[in-house]
Design an enzyme around this catalytic site. Structure first.
Site, PDB file in Angstrom:
ATOM      1  N   CYS A   1       0.824  -1.212   0.000  1.00  0.00           N
ATOM      2  CA  CYS A   1       0.000   0.000   0.000  1.00  0.00           C
ATOM      3  C   CYS A   1       0.856   1.260   0.000  1.00  0.00           C
ATOM      4  O   CYS A   1       1.972   1.265   0.504  1.00  0.00           O
ATOM      5  CB  CYS A   1      -0.872   0.047   1.244  1.00  0.00           C
ATOM      6  SG  CYS A   1      -1.838  -1.416   1.514  1.00  0.00           S
TER       7      CYS A   1
ATOM      8  N   ARG B   1       5.035   0.132  -6.017  1.00  0.00           N
ATOM      9  CA  ARG B   1       5.033  -0.660  -4.782  1.00  0.00           C
ATOM     10  C   ARG B   1       4.130  -1.886  -4.891  1.00  0.00           C
ATOM     11  O   ARG B   1       4.219  -2.795  -4.075  1.00  0.00           O
ATOM     12  CB  ARG B   1       4.565   0.215  -3.610  1.00  0.00           C
ATOM     13  CG  ARG B   1       5.519   1.328  -3.278  1.00  0.00           C
ATOM     14  CD  ARG B   1       4.866   2.346  -2.369  1.00  0.00           C
ATOM     15  NE  ARG B   1       4.645   1.834  -1.026  1.00  0.00           N
ATOM     16  CZ  ARG B   1       5.479   2.025  -0.003  1.00  0.00           C
ATOM     17  NH1 ARG B   1       6.562   2.715  -0.171  1.00  0.00           N
ATOM     18  NH2 ARG B   1       5.202   1.543   1.190  1.00  0.00           N
TER      19      ARG B   1
ATOM     20  N   ASN C   1      -1.664   2.019   5.916  1.00  0.00           N
ATOM     21  CA  ASN C   1      -0.749   0.949   5.475  1.00  0.00           C
ATOM     22  C   ASN C   1      -0.432   0.103   6.690  1.00  0.00           C
ATOM     23  O   ASN C   1      -0.165   0.653   7.754  1.00  0.00           O
ATOM     24  CB  ASN C   1       0.595   1.524   5.009  1.00  0.00           C
ATOM     25  CG  ASN C   1       0.497   2.217   3.683  1.00  0.00           C
ATOM     26  OD1 ASN C   1      -0.572   2.269   3.099  1.00  0.00           O
ATOM     27  ND2 ASN C   1       1.608   2.752   3.226  1.00  0.00           N
ATOM     28  N   GLY C   2      -0.393  -1.212   6.508  1.00  0.00           N
ATOM     29  CA  GLY C   2      -0.033  -2.085   7.629  1.00  0.00           C
ATOM     30  C   GLY C   2      -1.166  -3.025   7.975  1.00  0.00           C
ATOM     31  O   GLY C   2      -2.069  -3.258   7.158  1.00  0.00           O
TER      32      GLY C   2
ATOM     33  N   LYS D   1      13.230 -14.995 -10.537  1.00  0.00           N
ATOM     34  CA  LYS D   1      12.916 -13.986 -11.569  1.00  0.00           C
ATOM     35  C   LYS D   1      11.898 -14.545 -12.553  1.00  0.00           C
ATOM     36  O   LYS D   1      10.934 -13.893 -12.907  1.00  0.00           O
ATOM     37  CB  LYS D   1      14.161 -13.543 -12.351  1.00  0.00           C
ATOM     38  CG  LYS D   1      15.120 -12.623 -11.679  1.00  0.00           C
ATOM     39  CD  LYS D   1      14.640 -11.219 -11.435  1.00  0.00           C
ATOM     40  CE  LYS D   1      13.925 -11.078 -10.123  1.00  0.00           C
ATOM     41  NZ  LYS D   1      14.674 -10.888  -8.933  1.00  0.00           N
TER      42      LYS D   1
ATOM     43  N   GLU E   1       8.365 -14.971 -10.962  1.00  0.00           N
ATOM     44  CA  GLU E   1       7.747 -13.683 -10.615  1.00  0.00           C
ATOM     45  C   GLU E   1       7.099 -12.993 -11.807  1.00  0.00           C
ATOM     46  O   GLU E   1       5.994 -12.482 -11.696  1.00  0.00           O
ATOM     47  CB  GLU E   1       8.840 -12.702 -10.143  1.00  0.00           C
ATOM     48  CG  GLU E   1       9.126 -12.695  -8.695  1.00  0.00           C
ATOM     49  CD  GLU E   1      10.203 -11.665  -8.411  1.00  0.00           C
ATOM     50  OE1 GLU E   1       9.886 -10.708  -7.713  1.00  0.00           O
ATOM     51  OE2 GLU E   1      11.344 -11.797  -8.894  1.00  0.00           O
TER      52      GLU E   1
ATOM     53  N   HIS F   1      18.060 -37.015  -6.263  1.00  0.00           N
ATOM     54  CA  HIS F   1      17.343 -37.273  -5.008  1.00  0.00           C
ATOM     55  C   HIS F   1      15.882 -36.833  -5.121  1.00  0.00           C
ATOM     56  O   HIS F   1      15.221 -36.656  -4.097  1.00  0.00           O
ATOM     57  CB  HIS F   1      18.036 -36.538  -3.855  1.00  0.00           C
ATOM     58  CG  HIS F   1      19.438 -37.008  -3.629  1.00  0.00           C
ATOM     59  ND1 HIS F   1      19.724 -38.255  -3.107  1.00  0.00           N
ATOM     60  CD2 HIS F   1      20.624 -36.440  -3.916  1.00  0.00           C
ATOM     61  CE1 HIS F   1      21.043 -38.407  -3.055  1.00  0.00           C
ATOM     62  NE2 HIS F   1      21.616 -37.321  -3.545  1.00  0.00           N
TER      63      HIS F   1
ATOM     64  N   LYS G   1       6.260  -4.261  -4.166  1.00  0.00           N
ATOM     65  CA  LYS G   1       7.679  -3.927  -4.184  1.00  0.00           C
ATOM     66  C   LYS G   1       8.260  -3.861  -2.782  1.00  0.00           C
ATOM     67  O   LYS G   1       9.338  -4.359  -2.519  1.00  0.00           O
ATOM     68  CB  LYS G   1       7.858  -2.579  -4.887  1.00  0.00           C
ATOM     69  CG  LYS G   1       9.303  -2.115  -4.998  1.00  0.00           C
ATOM     70  CD  LYS G   1      10.051  -2.952  -5.999  1.00  0.00           C
ATOM     71  CE  LYS G   1      11.524  -2.628  -6.083  1.00  0.00           C
ATOM     72  NZ  LYS G   1      12.280  -3.759  -6.654  1.00  0.00           N
TER      73      LYS G   1
HETATM   74  C1  F6R Z   1      12.275 -10.338  -5.995  1.00  0.00           C
HETATM   75  C2  F6R Z   1      11.941  -9.306  -5.043  1.00  0.00           C
HETATM   76  C3  F6R Z   1      11.633  -9.696  -3.648  1.00  0.00           C
HETATM   77  C4  F6R Z   1      12.474  -8.829  -2.682  1.00  0.00           C
HETATM   78  C5  F6R Z   1      12.063  -9.109  -1.229  1.00  0.00           C
HETATM   79  C6  F6R Z   1      12.929  -8.352  -0.251  1.00  0.00           C
HETATM   80  O1  F6R Z   1      12.494  -9.831  -7.254  1.00  0.00           O
HETATM   81  O2  F6R Z   1      11.929  -8.150  -5.368  1.00  0.00           O
HETATM   82  O3  F6R Z   1      11.859 -11.047  -3.437  1.00  0.00           O
HETATM   83  O4  F6R Z   1      13.816  -9.133  -2.893  1.00  0.00           O
HETATM   84  O5  F6R Z   1      10.731  -8.741  -1.043  1.00  0.00           O
HETATM   85  O6  F6R Z   1      12.842  -6.988  -0.438  1.00  0.00           O
HETATM   86  P1  F6R Z   1      13.945  -6.006   0.081  1.00  0.00           P
HETATM   87  O7  F6R Z   1      15.203  -6.313  -0.649  1.00  0.00           O
HETATM   88  O8  F6R Z   1      13.413  -4.641  -0.217  1.00  0.00           O
HETATM   89  O9  F6R Z   1      14.098  -6.256   1.557  1.00  0.00           O
END
Ligand code: F6R
Length: 607
Positions: free
Chosen positions: A2, A27, A98-99, A485, A488, A504, A602
């Protein structure tokens, strides 16, 4: 996750709020809303979907001098207009949150028994009703907010507006980020500075438990118990916070191609070909490192993978025991107390709730030396850590982390070199690593040129349901990052295994429909990974190999992608580029929303 933006201005606030929402889109969100004061009332407009869907619903002539807006990433209740913020109580109080409010069920029952009707499925709606409840008991706006937040449990950043107090906005920060922006005769609130960079470069970074009262020309801050607090104003170079694609199609693409420059910035002024410069982590860090006998790393997602690389480096080059835990697991696996420990968090955003909670836990239960490797100055992790090394990658907007990862690895290599220097490693070895690290930006640039090769690999993947990534040693965390990657942004199921684990279990999955991406080093693991590739090929799996070897006899159908050769410990970093671009081009072929993959956020600010 958020995003909040709000402000009190002399000029029209509505376009500022909408631009702020656009800037918070990165975000991750599923709905958006805005509440702004009109002559007599408050206009509340919400929409499911994107900010431009909200814009379409707005009165084109809307003008106002005070308002709040929000992008919602669903936690409690489905993505819907009803659940979108701001939430209103009695058409008087408007709240963007937010939260997570952990005690929302209890508060809901209490409010219902007091005659309040709840309209949404969210945990957030109770906040506005609680404030309204205290207002109905005769308290003014400020005191009602103070009283209401004393009843809330959990994490919350709030922007609150009262129809009957048209000059004031109230913001609250409790375990969820909130910044204050100051302009000339105008004041703002936002979840991060990205939202406000077109309107100001002066920010106050609130501490946990602080409440801010904003009017056009005044910002006053106090703690939750009402004591006045002084928070310094910091000037931030807001030109860096651009949301311009500079000719690229997506932020992810732009950020992948920025990597040589980003790594250059991460190294700038911090290293010579003799090793790292003193003081780059902050005064006195090297002296404290002398005693370190254990390293504990905590991180999530991509940042966790960076930590796993450091684990290998630490064992091989320092002989220091290093453990890496997920932020969401660290405190719950009841960590054994260790002495002389460096507790390092790694994070792009510096706001990841699980990582932050782990750091706070470690500081409470132990007395480690704390360091964060982070991309966002003044973020919560930077402020909670004794020492910080900023990755200097520049803002990362694409939800899938790319340049943040590669700069984390460059910074972790700076830490490795610093520890080697402190622990008395041979100057020749240090020099060798340092000069190779300095060459890394050029090698990344060369690797970025081979786009046709990556596009060809993407063609092999995009119609498949699953892909397997294999690596050994240092290449295993990179294989995991490659799998992350791909899943996602293309939604193709992807898993990574150490080559030795193949027989295994995962070998059962291999047939002609299963592409395998194998990372092939030029080191002691070569023979073993070759055998693993043969095992796959014997079952008709299509193998794409990536590594620094010129020619390989092991490419089976999928082809070999040769990356520039450097020192064995740095070569896996170069290997990241093909993996990022293969995922990116696969996602393009599948037509997914690359920069805003479904269900992802994000900045993950809830545990
Ligand atoms: C993957 C990605 C997430 C972040 C994770 C940690 O592409 O973006 O897996 O790496 O949410 O986020 P940060 O690095 O901001 O603590």
């Amino acid at each position: 996750m958020c995003g909040i933006v709000g402000g009190v201005t002399e000029r029209n606030i509505v376009p500022i709020l909408i631009e702020g929402l656009h800037r918070l889109e990165y975000r991750g969100y599923d709905s958006a809303g805005i509440a702004y004061r009109t002559e007599e009332n408050v206009s509340l407009v919400k929409s499911l979907g994107r900010v431009h869907d909200l814009e379409k619903k707005l009165d084109k002539k809307a003008t106002s001098n005070i308002g709040i807006a929000h992008t919602r990433w669903a936690t409690h209740g489905i993505p819907s207009e009803k659940n979108a913020h701001p939430h209103a109580s009695n058409k008087n109080i408007y709240v963007a949150h937010n939260g997570i409010i952990e005690n929302h069920e209890d508060l809901k029952s209490e409010l219902k028994s007091e005659g309040f009707k709840l309209y949404s499925q969210t945990d957030s709606e109770v906040i506005g009703h609680l404030i309204e409840f205290y207002k109905q008991r005769g308290m003014d706006f400020d005191s009602s907010v103070m009283k209401a937040i004393s009843r809330l449990k959990g994490a919350f950043a709030l922007a609150v507006m009262d129809k009957n107090d048209p000059e004031t906005l109230i913001g609250v920060r409790q375990s969820s980020p909130l910044v204050v922006g100051e302009g000339f005769d105008e004041s703002f609130l936002a979840s991060d500075i990205m939202a406000l960079s077109p309107v100001t470069n002066k920010f106050k970074f609130l501490e946990d438990g602080q409440v801010v009262f904003l009017s056009k020309d005044k910002v006053s801050i106090c703690s939750k118990d009402g004591r006045a607090a002084k928070v310094p104003t910091k000037e931030v170079d807001s030109t860096a916070y651009t949301n311009d694609l500079s000719g690229y199609n997506h932020f992810m693409e732009k950020e992948i191609f920025e990597q040589p420059e980003s790594v250059q910035s991460a190294l700038e002024g911090r290293i010579t070909n003799k090793g790292t410069r003193e003081g780059i982590f902050g005064a006195g860090f090297e002296k404290k490192l002398k005693n370190i006998e254990n390293i504990q790393i905590v991180a999530c997602g991509t940042s966790y993978h960076a930590g796993r690389i450091f684990e290998y480096w630490s064992h091989k080059f320092l002989g220091i025991n290093c453990r890496v835990d997920y932020g969401s697991e660290y405190q719950y696996q009841e960590p054994v107390k260790t002495k002389k420990t460096l507790l390092m968090t790694i994070s792009q955003s510096g706001e990841t709730a699980d990582t932050l909670a782990s750091l706070k836990f470690a500081k409470k239960t132990d007395d480690p030396l704390t360091l964060t490797i982070c991309n966002v100055a003044n973020s919560s992790l930077c402020r909670e850590s004794e020492y910080t090394l900023l990755t200097n990658a520049g803002p990362e907007i694409g939800v899938a982390s790319t340049k943040a990862f590669v700069t984390q690895l460059a910074c972790l290599n700076l830490l490795l070199l610093t520890l080697m220097q402190v622990k008395g490693a041979k100057p020749g070895t240090i020099k060798n690593i340092a000069s190779s690290l300095i060459e890394l930006p050029d090698q990344l640039a060369k690797t970025l040129k081979m786009t046709d090769t990556y596009k060809a690999a993407a063609k092999l993947l995009f119609k498949r349901h699953s892909t397997l990534f294999l690596g050994r040693g240092l290449y295993f965390p990179i294989a995991r990052e490659g799998a992350l990657k791909l899943k996602e942004i293309s939604y193709i199921h992807a898993e990574a295994y150490p080559g030795g684990e193949l027989k295994h279990g995962p070998l059962a999955m291999i047939d002609k429909n299963m592409p395998v991406i194998a990372l092939v080093p030029d080191n002691e693991h070569l023979d073993k990974i070759t055998s693993n590739i043969e095992e796959v090929a014997a079952r008709k799996g299509k193998v794409i190999t990536i590594g620094p070897l010129k020619k390989t006899t092991l490419n089976k159908d999928g082809g070999h992608i040769k990356i520039p050769k450097t020192l064995d410990l740095l070569n896996p970093i170069i290997c990241v580029v093909p993996l990022q671009l293969i995922s990116y081009y696969t996602a393009l072929l599948k037509g997914t929303d690359v920069d805003k993959p479904r269900n992802l956020a994000k900045s993950v600010t809830v545990e």
